[in-house]
Design a protein around this motif. Structure first.
Motif, PDB file in Angstrom:
ATOM      1  N   THR A   1     -11.713  -0.336 -11.254  1.00 38.46           N
ATOM      2  CA  THR A   1     -11.583  -0.946  -9.778  1.00 38.46           C
ATOM      3  C   THR A   1     -12.893  -1.352  -9.400  1.00 38.46           C
ATOM      4  O   THR A   1     -13.957  -1.248 -10.237  1.00 38.46           O
ATOM      5  CB  THR A   1     -11.433   0.339  -9.076  1.00 38.46           C
ATOM      6  OG1 THR A   1     -12.390   1.366  -9.062  1.00 38.46           O
ATOM      7  CG2 THR A   1     -10.119   1.256  -9.435  1.00 38.46           C
ATOM      8  N   PRO A   2     -12.901  -1.929  -8.417  1.00 42.00           N
ATOM      9  CA  PRO A   2     -14.146  -2.517  -7.892  1.00 42.00           C
ATOM     10  C   PRO A   2     -15.489  -1.430  -7.699  1.00 42.00           C
ATOM     11  O   PRO A   2     -16.702  -1.897  -7.926  1.00 42.00           O
ATOM     12  CB  PRO A   2     -13.988  -3.023  -6.603  1.00 42.00           C
ATOM     13  CG  PRO A   2     -12.660  -3.563  -6.632  1.00 42.00           C
ATOM     14  CD  PRO A   2     -11.926  -2.374  -7.305  1.00 42.00           C
ATOM     15  N   LYS A   3     -15.082  -0.131  -7.610  1.00 43.83           N
ATOM     16  CA  LYS A   3     -16.147   0.868  -7.315  1.00 43.83           C
ATOM     17  C   LYS A   3     -16.359   1.757  -8.711  1.00 43.83           C
ATOM     18  O   LYS A   3     -17.214   2.392  -8.616  1.00 43.83           O
ATOM     19  CB  LYS A   3     -15.680   1.786  -6.143  1.00 43.83           C
ATOM     20  CG  LYS A   3     -15.704   0.904  -4.956  1.00 43.83           C
ATOM     21  CD  LYS A   3     -15.067   1.919  -3.841  1.00 43.83           C
ATOM     22  CE  LYS A   3     -15.247   1.180  -2.535  1.00 43.83           C
ATOM     23  NZ  LYS A   3     -14.982   2.153  -1.415  1.00 43.83           N
ATOM     24  N   GLU A   4     -15.337   1.766  -9.486  1.00 44.79           N
ATOM     25  CA  GLU A   4     -15.504   2.686 -10.854  1.00 44.79           C
ATOM     26  C   GLU A   4     -14.892   2.315 -12.068  1.00 44.79           C
ATOM     27  O   GLU A   4     -14.018   1.203 -11.760  1.00 44.79           O
ATOM     28  CB  GLU A   4     -14.970   4.219 -10.246  1.00 44.79           C
ATOM     29  CG  GLU A   4     -13.568   4.032  -9.868  1.00 44.79           C
ATOM     30  CD  GLU A   4     -13.121   5.599  -9.490  1.00 44.79           C
ATOM     31  OE1 GLU A   4     -14.091   6.570  -9.614  1.00 44.79           O
ATOM     32  OE2 GLU A   4     -12.103   5.663  -8.834  1.00 44.79           O
ATOM     33  N   ARG A   5     -15.381   2.768 -12.934  1.00 44.75           N
ATOM     34  CA  ARG A   5     -14.645   2.293 -14.439  1.00 44.75           C
ATOM     35  C   ARG A   5     -14.476   3.618 -15.184  1.00 44.75           C
ATOM     36  O   ARG A   5     -15.562   4.452 -15.156  1.00 44.75           O
ATOM     37  CB  ARG A   5     -15.280   1.330 -15.178  1.00 44.75           C
ATOM     38  CG  ARG A   5     -14.893   1.020 -16.368  1.00 44.75           C
ATOM     39  CD  ARG A   5     -15.766   0.139 -17.176  1.00 44.75           C
ATOM     40  NE  ARG A   5     -14.955  -0.162 -18.536  1.00 44.75           N
ATOM     41  CZ  ARG A   5     -14.722  -1.504 -18.958  1.00 44.75           C
ATOM     42  NH1 ARG A   5     -15.220  -2.569 -18.467  1.00 44.75           N
ATOM     43  NH2 ARG A   5     -14.491  -1.528 -20.296  1.00 44.75           N
TER      44      ARG A   5
ATOM     45  N   HIS B   1      -6.375  -4.634  -7.197  1.00 41.78           N
ATOM     46  CA  HIS B   1      -7.847  -4.481  -7.430  1.00 41.78           C
ATOM     47  C   HIS B   1      -7.951  -3.684  -8.553  1.00 41.78           C
ATOM     48  O   HIS B   1      -8.994  -3.212  -8.708  1.00 41.78           O
ATOM     49  CB  HIS B   1      -8.772  -4.283  -6.266  1.00 41.78           C
ATOM     50  CG  HIS B   1      -8.888  -5.122  -5.045  1.00 41.78           C
ATOM     51  ND1 HIS B   1      -9.511  -6.291  -5.153  1.00 41.78           N
ATOM     52  CD2 HIS B   1      -8.441  -4.738  -3.617  1.00 41.78           C
ATOM     53  CE1 HIS B   1      -9.252  -7.067  -4.249  1.00 41.78           C
ATOM     54  NE2 HIS B   1      -8.773  -6.057  -3.137  1.00 41.78           N
TER      55      HIS B   1
END
Length: 202
Positions: free
Chosen positions: A51-55, A182
């Motif tokens: 996601t845009p905030k985490e992997r 996303h």
């Protein structure tokens, strides 16, 4: 002398035979029939959730037997993240704390326990490169290159496929990426196996 020469030549002949590639450009109707009939299989590989905030990167093992399946997600150290078993009686999940949960809707239960959004119902076919209930495009070898499908929550998923390899005479994808809004799910499959008799032995 002639016998010695033939013996020296034999390993090269055998190596050449082993490297003959499997036939390409199987007609799409024939290939789809193969994967439609493929109902007993498993694979191991990696799953990246982005996601845009985490992997997050996980190991994945997926065993399919008809409509039943067993999916195990673990960390690289082997710790359980989710262990999912679905039968005709429902779905049971063991979480990372070892707690057992039960429900009738696999996707809802996974999301409730982990926050993960995975279109399990459709992915049972899509993971094989079978574009059930989806709009799709084929590559030059008559395998699914990409598809666009809508899950039961009316969310649109786009899947891009690459790196098909032969397993027991059937071309199966080894890399695919699912995209929804996303969220991206990237599968890197290291090994497929097919023709399991049942799930009881696992």
């Amino acid at each position: 002398m002639k016998a010695i020469f033939l013996l020296l030549l034999l390993p090269f002949v055998l190596a050449g035979c082993a490297q003959i590639p499997a036939p390409q450009n199987i007609p799409w109707t024939s290939h789809q029939q193969q994967i439609n009939e493929l109902n007993e299989w498993d694979f191991t590989g990696k799953l990246a959730l982005i996601t845009p905030k985490e992997r997050h990167s996980l190991n994945i093992y997926w065993l399919q037997s008809g409509d039943d399946f067993h999916i195990s997600l673990t960390t690289f150290l082997g710790s359980t993240v989710l262990d999912v078993k679905k039968t005709q009686f429902g779905t049971q999940i063991i979480d990372n704390n070892g707690d057992l949960f039960f429900g009738m809707d696999t996707e809802v239960l996974i999301n409730k326990l982990s926050g993960l959004i995975i279109p399990i119902d459709l992915l049972q076919q899509w993971i094989k490169g079978n574009p059930n209930d989806a709009i799709y495009q084929l590559n030059e070898n008559n395998q699914v290159l990409s598809l666009s499908g809508i899950d039961k929550n009316r969310a649109n998923w786009i899947i891009d496929y690459s790196d098909y390899k032969v397993t027991q005479g059937i071309y199966l994808p080894h890399k695919l990426q699912l995209k929804r809004d996303h969220l991206r799910l990237k599968f890197a499959i290291s090994k497929w196996q097919i023709n399991h008799a049942n799930m009881d032995s696992h």
